[in-house]
Design a protein around this motif. Structure first.
Motif, PDB file in Angstrom:
ATOM      1  N   PRO A   1      37.548  48.693  19.104  1.00 23.96           N
ATOM      2  CA  PRO A   1      37.770  47.876  20.346  1.00 23.96           C
ATOM      3  C   PRO A   1      38.342  46.555  20.315  1.00 23.96           C
ATOM      4  O   PRO A   1      37.752  46.244  19.044  1.00 23.96           O
ATOM      5  N   ILE A   2      38.433  46.232  21.026  1.00 23.67           N
ATOM      6  CA  ILE A   2      39.375  44.655  21.061  1.00 23.67           C
ATOM      7  C   ILE A   2      38.882  43.958  22.215  1.00 23.67           C
ATOM      8  O   ILE A   2      38.835  44.849  23.441  1.00 23.67           O
ATOM      9  N   THR A   3      38.077  42.806  21.965  1.00 20.75           N
ATOM     10  CA  THR A   3      37.970  41.952  22.485  1.00 20.75           C
ATOM     11  C   THR A   3      38.453  40.649  23.227  1.00 20.75           C
ATOM     12  O   THR A   3      39.428  40.424  22.987  1.00 20.75           O
TER      13      THR A   3
ATOM     14  N   LYS B   1      40.376  37.123  36.778  1.00 20.92           N
ATOM     15  CA  LYS B   1      38.931  37.884  37.750  1.00 20.92           C
ATOM     16  C   LYS B   1      38.915  39.046  36.433  1.00 20.92           C
ATOM     17  O   LYS B   1      38.091  39.990  36.251  1.00 20.92           O
ATOM     18  N   ASP B   2      40.415  40.020  36.116  1.00 24.98           N
ATOM     19  CA  ASP B   2      40.502  40.828  35.204  1.00 24.98           C
ATOM     20  C   ASP B   2      40.968  40.925  34.185  1.00 24.98           C
ATOM     21  O   ASP B   2      42.054  39.965  34.630  1.00 24.98           O
ATOM     22  N   VAL B   3      41.562  41.893  33.315  1.00 27.28           N
ATOM     23  CA  VAL B   3      42.871  41.476  32.412  1.00 27.28           C
ATOM     24  C   VAL B   3      43.386  43.390  32.613  1.00 27.28           C
ATOM     25  O   VAL B   3      42.220  44.387  32.220  1.00 27.28           O
ATOM     26  N   GLU B   4      44.865  43.534  32.795  1.00 27.81           N
ATOM     27  CA  GLU B   4      45.248  44.456  32.226  1.00 27.81           C
ATOM     28  C   GLU B   4      45.689  44.539  30.747  1.00 27.81           C
ATOM     29  O   GLU B   4      46.219  43.250  29.677  1.00 27.81           O
ATOM     30  N   VAL B   5      45.438  45.766  29.541  1.00 23.42           N
ATOM     31  CA  VAL B   5      46.094  45.629  28.241  1.00 23.42           C
ATOM     32  C   VAL B   5      46.960  46.725  28.367  1.00 23.42           C
ATOM     33  O   VAL B   5      46.780  47.979  28.896  1.00 23.42           O
ATOM     34  N   PHE B   6      47.576  46.516  27.412  1.00 24.93           N
ATOM     35  CA  PHE B   6      48.992  47.527  27.383  1.00 24.93           C
ATOM     36  C   PHE B   6      48.515  47.484  25.319  1.00 24.93           C
ATOM     37  O   PHE B   6      48.707  46.602  24.493  1.00 24.93           O
TER      38      PHE B   6
ATOM     39  N   ASP C   1      38.221  50.055  24.652  1.00 24.87           N
ATOM     40  CA  ASP C   1      38.822  50.722  23.034  1.00 24.87           C
ATOM     41  C   ASP C   1      40.030  51.301  22.982  1.00 24.87           C
ATOM     42  O   ASP C   1      40.695  51.576  24.055  1.00 24.87           O
ATOM     43  N   ILE C   2      40.596  50.909  22.069  1.00 27.22           N
ATOM     44  CA  ILE C   2      42.345  51.014  21.448  1.00 27.22           C
ATOM     45  C   ILE C   2      42.551  52.328  20.530  1.00 27.22           C
ATOM     46  O   ILE C   2      41.734  51.843  19.601  1.00 27.22           O
ATOM     47  N   PRO C   3      43.162  52.720  20.781  1.00 27.54           N
ATOM     48  CA  PRO C   3      42.926  54.169  19.892  1.00 27.54           C
ATOM     49  C   PRO C   3      44.798  53.710  19.194  1.00 27.54           C
ATOM     50  O   PRO C   3      45.772  53.930  19.992  1.00 27.54           O
TER      51      PRO C   3
ATOM     52  N   ILE D   1      49.683  45.119  21.064  1.00 30.18           N
ATOM     53  CA  ILE D   1      48.648  44.758  21.977  1.00 30.18           C
ATOM     54  C   ILE D   1      49.130  43.727  23.166  1.00 30.18           C
ATOM     55  O   ILE D   1      49.194  42.650  22.296  1.00 30.18           O
ATOM     56  N   GLU D   2      49.055  43.953  24.146  1.00 32.99           N
ATOM     57  CA  GLU D   2      49.395  42.845  25.324  1.00 32.99           C
ATOM     58  C   GLU D   2      48.360  43.207  26.331  1.00 32.99           C
ATOM     59  O   GLU D   2      47.677  43.668  26.408  1.00 32.99           O
TER      60      GLU D   2
END
Ligand code: GCB
Ligand code: CA
Length: 865
Positions: free
Chosen positions: A626-628, A634-639, A658-660, A668-669
């Motif tokens: 996991p990464i926080t 309001k929200d966040v998108e992760v790549f 959860d980051i594979p 990570i963006e």
């Protein structure tokens, strides 16, 4: 022509400079220093090896951090010879010491000047005029930081570094001037007794030195922030009496944390013709404020929750000899965190601190170093009162200050244990200090900070100030994380039940975090960055939810050095939101996300850029961890490496993904948005994938290092970020321990593991502090081959005799190990062995106790061939 213009410009600058009337310059450069006592300090022929130093200077920069107990507390000497610039006829010459710890004696040309200054944290000035001669003048200062029964602090969780550790200034005035060498070294007292949006009244009290004869005036001119004159008043002065001026202005710009508007007050002494004799400037902030026990703090009528930190004047390797640039940068970092509150702990600090609080809008409390216990004698009491007066007078004109704090955890050393006389002295010390605050300053609140039960202080009768602060380490020293909310609520109610009118401040809370320790299973007292993050998140939920907590200060803004601390990093109290070198820990970003009112986003663990983990499945090419992300959108998108992992809403400003992670580089963006502003943060993580099946052909086993006895990753920051993994039980095909138990922390802290012993022979204390006791085996189901096996062992503070043998695949590699006998207690030992695995057996390390118990702190296995 160009050159001429430059010259003219220079000249006008120079004229402008001299028109300031009062001349001030720092004289920090080129002092000769000697640590020790001197029989004849003024004898030029004496064989003394003086060393050249620059102020700010402390003689304890190294001995706090070394392995030896204690640090130099004694006498030392500073000297320099200087020509005093001739600026005026009959000029008056002063030396101003922003601080010298802790007793300072000044000599000019061999003669003592003024009384010794007592106390290491307050500013003082001395008139040296009469001791001066033509040409070179020898200035000598004896500074002594020995323990002294008559001076506070008597004890504390910080080191009492000796030295002239803040600027020294030379001040030259005309014979007629605003007082310099008075108690607290400030002669102008600015008050704003009436402030509203419509108008503000200002009164100025000035202390003057002037001859009996002659007519002189004090002139007060108020300027806006952009230097426009608002008002000017003048009044005649009389000999030996303070001058008073007062006036009002309409529609003042108000000072507040959001808009810290500062006017400038120029105070001058003039004669009939308008000749100026002296000139001093002070900031003026118009504000009114109020602490209400139920509704909290309000400023200019606006309810404002006060959230911030405490701060020490300390920096790694510099002790307390810290530059103005570092001081100012600290306040900038605090402001940028979204803080609006600073507890200047546990003593008055550099003038740069309050200058910045005024300018950036941090509400501040200031205290004297009455910590843990009283100086138990009459002189001690007098010195403490004097320190308080100096602190109040010197810092009087800062609009950022709202309360004066008389002491910190004064009952730490339980008064009951020192007998009746001490208690009497102790209680009356509180009373006289509280009274001194009221006498010195009617415009601010009196304040005191405790840690014991409210009833305890109540019984002694020392809850005598307007405000009370409590230092509470729920979820750290005492009680569990889940109970923080309940415990805080109860504490506040118990305080308010005793005194419904006393506003309550949570004056300290926090937990330690060693930036080298990381965990996905953070537990209390593990010193992981991740537990600290969780702890503060719990606190903030409650703090923001209880209006009766009118203000809160994290302990501490930055990690700081303490000689006697034995935590994960020896000699460091690691409760900082930033390190002792000001590197941000994850939790700093959490506060930004929670407090900032401008758009904000961060991958809070981005500094953890070297990670490792066990592949999700047998031949999987990734490991999920996991990464926080923290932010106020309001929200966040992760790549991950360009592929979206989806969007999540922030909850309490945090979102976990959860980051594979794949082997090697991972980009990570995180992308979010607030008020139309696109927000982005990135992290580069170098990931070491450990195969789940150590014999896997897809991911070949290379190397593994395990922090035995711990749930934490350990990053050897001074060894190319070498990475140690958390310990685990053995599973077939993989690795892990068999038998034994975690080494329990010697305190009764539930769940806490490890010890509080400082480990010798290593910087990697956390690896050795955590151990598996009674361990039977460590197994690695690796493919056949030759391996380098490293074993890390230490016997910490044990009384029993422990002897063990260690075998690899049935063959003894190290026998009759008696760590204590061979190496002594508390020493970290690492040994490497060449071993091999044949017939698909892997590597099985067995531990056999011959006496007492087996133990293991760390283990490393690296494939050689
Ligand atoms: C406190 C003290 C502070 C310590 C802190 C700690 O309550 O006021 O000086 O440093 O606890 O870290 O234990
Ligand atoms: Ca360990």
């Amino acid at each position: 022509m160009q050159k001429l213009i430059k010259l003219l410009l220079l000249l006008t600058c120079f004229i402008g400079y001299t028109q300031q009337v009062r001349h001030t310059e720092t004289i920090n450069e080129s002092w000769s220093f000697y640590k020790g006592s001197l029989d004849n300090p003024f004898d030029k022929a004496a064989k003394v090896s003086w060393e050249k130093v620059t102020i700010p200077h402390s003689w304890n920069t190294e001995d706090i951090l070394d392995d030896k107990n204690g640090y130099y507390r004694g006498e030392a000497w500073y000297k320099k010879t200087m020509t005093i610039p001739q600026i005026y006829e009959n000029q008056q010459v002063f030396l101003l010491f922003e601080a010298a710890n802790q007793v300072a004696s000044l000599f000019v040309n061999g003669k003592p000047v003024g009384e010794d200054h007592i106390g290491g944290y307050t500013t003082f000035a001395r008139d040296i005029t009469s001791a001066l001669k033509e040409g070179g003048n020898e200035i000598v200062i004896r500074v002594d930081n020995s323990h002294n029964d008559e001076i506070v602090p008597q004890s504390a969780d910080f080191s009492f570094y000796g030295g002239i550790y803040r600027d020294v200034q030379l001040i030259i005035t005309k014979p007629i001037h605003f007082e310099v060498a008075n108690l607290g070294a400030n002669a102008i007292f600015v008050r704003t007794p009436e402030v509203s949006e419509a108008s503000a009244k200002i009164t100025v009290q000035s202390k003057l030195v002037r001859p009996k004869k002659g007519t002189y005036y004090t002139k007060q001119s108020l300027f806006t922030a952009d230097n426009k004159l608002v008002k000017e008043v003048k009044s005649r002065t009389s000999f030996q009496k303070d001058a008073h001026n007062s006036f009002s202005i309409a529609n003042p710009n108000l000072w507040s944390p959001e808009t810290p508007y500062l006017y400038k007050l120029v105070s001058e002494i003039v004669d009939k013709k308008g000749n100026v004799y002296d000139r001093v400037e002070n900031p003026v902030g118009f504000r009114w404020f109020n602490f209400d026990p139920k509704k909290g703090f309000s400023i200019n009528g606006k309810p404002t929750k006060l959230i911030g930190t405490c701060r020490h004047q300390d920096f790694l390797g510099k002790a307390n000899a810290v530059s103005d640039e570092i001081h100012r940068n600290d306040i900038k970092l605090l402001k940028d965190m979204g803080a609006n509150f600073l507890r200047i702990a546990h003593y008055p600090q550099d003038p740069a601190i309050l200058e910045m609080c005024d300018k950036l809008g941090l509400v501040a409390t200031l205290e004297i170093p009455f910590v843990n216990k009283a100086a138990a004698n009459e002189a001690g009491k007098q010195n403490t009162v004097n320190m308080l007066k100096e602190a109040i007078r010197f810092n009087y004109n800062h609009p950022s200050i709202v309360a004066w704090n008389l002491g910190n955890e004064t009952t730490m050393k339980a008064p009951d244990t020192f007998g009746e006389d001490y208690i009497k002295h102790f209680v009356s010390t509180h009373e006289v200090l509280a009274q001194t605050i009221k006498e010195e300053d009617k415009t601010r609140y009196s304040y005191s900070v405790f840690f014991r039960e409210p009833a305890y202080q109540d019984r002694l009768g020392i809850r005598v100030t307007d405000l009370v602060g409590y230092n509470k380490y729920y979820g750290w020293y005492v009680e569990e994380l889940e109970d923080i909310d309940k415990n805080l609520r109860n504490l506040v109610s118990r305080s308010l039940e005793l005194d419904p009118d006393k506003p309550f401040i949570l004056s300290e809370y926090g937990g330690g975090a060693d930036p080298r320790l990381r965990s996905y299973n953070p537990t209390r007292f593990d010193f992981s960055v991740d537990y600290q993050f969780l702890l503060h998140k719990h606190y903030m939920k409650t703090i923001l939810d209880i209006p009766e907590i009118v203000g809160a200060n994290v302990w501490n803004y930055a990690d700081f050095q303490v000689e006697h601390r034995k935590d994960a990093v020896p000699h460091i109290n690691s409760k900082g939101l930033v390190s002792a070198k000001r590197e941000k820990k994850d939790v700093y970003y959490l506060y930004q996300a929670l407090l900032k009112n401008t758009p904000f986003l961060a991958i809070s663990s981005k500094s953890w850029n070297k990670r490792s983990g066990i592949a999700d499945a047998k031949d999987a090419t990734f490991a999920t961890q996991p990464i926080t992300i923290v932010g106020n959108g309001k929200d966040v998108e992760v790549f991950l490496n360009g592929t979206s992992l989806g969007k999540k809403a922030f909850e309490f400003s945090t979102a976990t993904f959860d980051i594979p992670f794949v082997k090697g580089q991972n980009l990570i963006e995180a992308i979010s948005e607030k008020e139309g502003k696109l927000l982005k943060d990135v992290a580069f993580v170098d990931f070491n994938l450990i195969p789940k099946d150590l014999k896997s052909n897809t991911n070949k086993f290379e190397e593994i290092a395990i922090n035995v006895g711990s749930y934490c990753y350990f990053i050897e920051s001074d060894n190319m970020d070498y990475l140690w993994m958390p310990d685990k039980a053995y599973e077939k095909g993989g690795f892990g321990y068999i038998g034994g138990d975690f080494l329990k922390h010697p305190s009764k802290r539930r769940n806490a593991i490890g010890t509080d012993v400082s480990v010798k022979g290593t910087e990697n204390d956390p690896i050795y502090q955590t151990q598996r006791i009674g361990i039977e085996s460590y197994r690695f189901d690796v493919p056949d081959g030759t391996y380098e096996l490293s074993l890390l062992l230490a016997e910490l503070k044990t009384n029993d005799e422990n002897i063990m043998d260690i075998m690899v695949n049935g063959k003894t590699i190290w026998s009759n190990i008696n760590l204590k006998k061979a190496y002594g207690n508390d020493r970290g030992i690492a040994k490497r062995f060449l071993v091999s695995s044949n017939d698909n057996k892997g590597i099985i390390v067995d531990f056999k106790a011959k006496k007492g118990k087996t133990r293991l702190s760390g283990i490393k296995l690296r494939k050689v061939n």
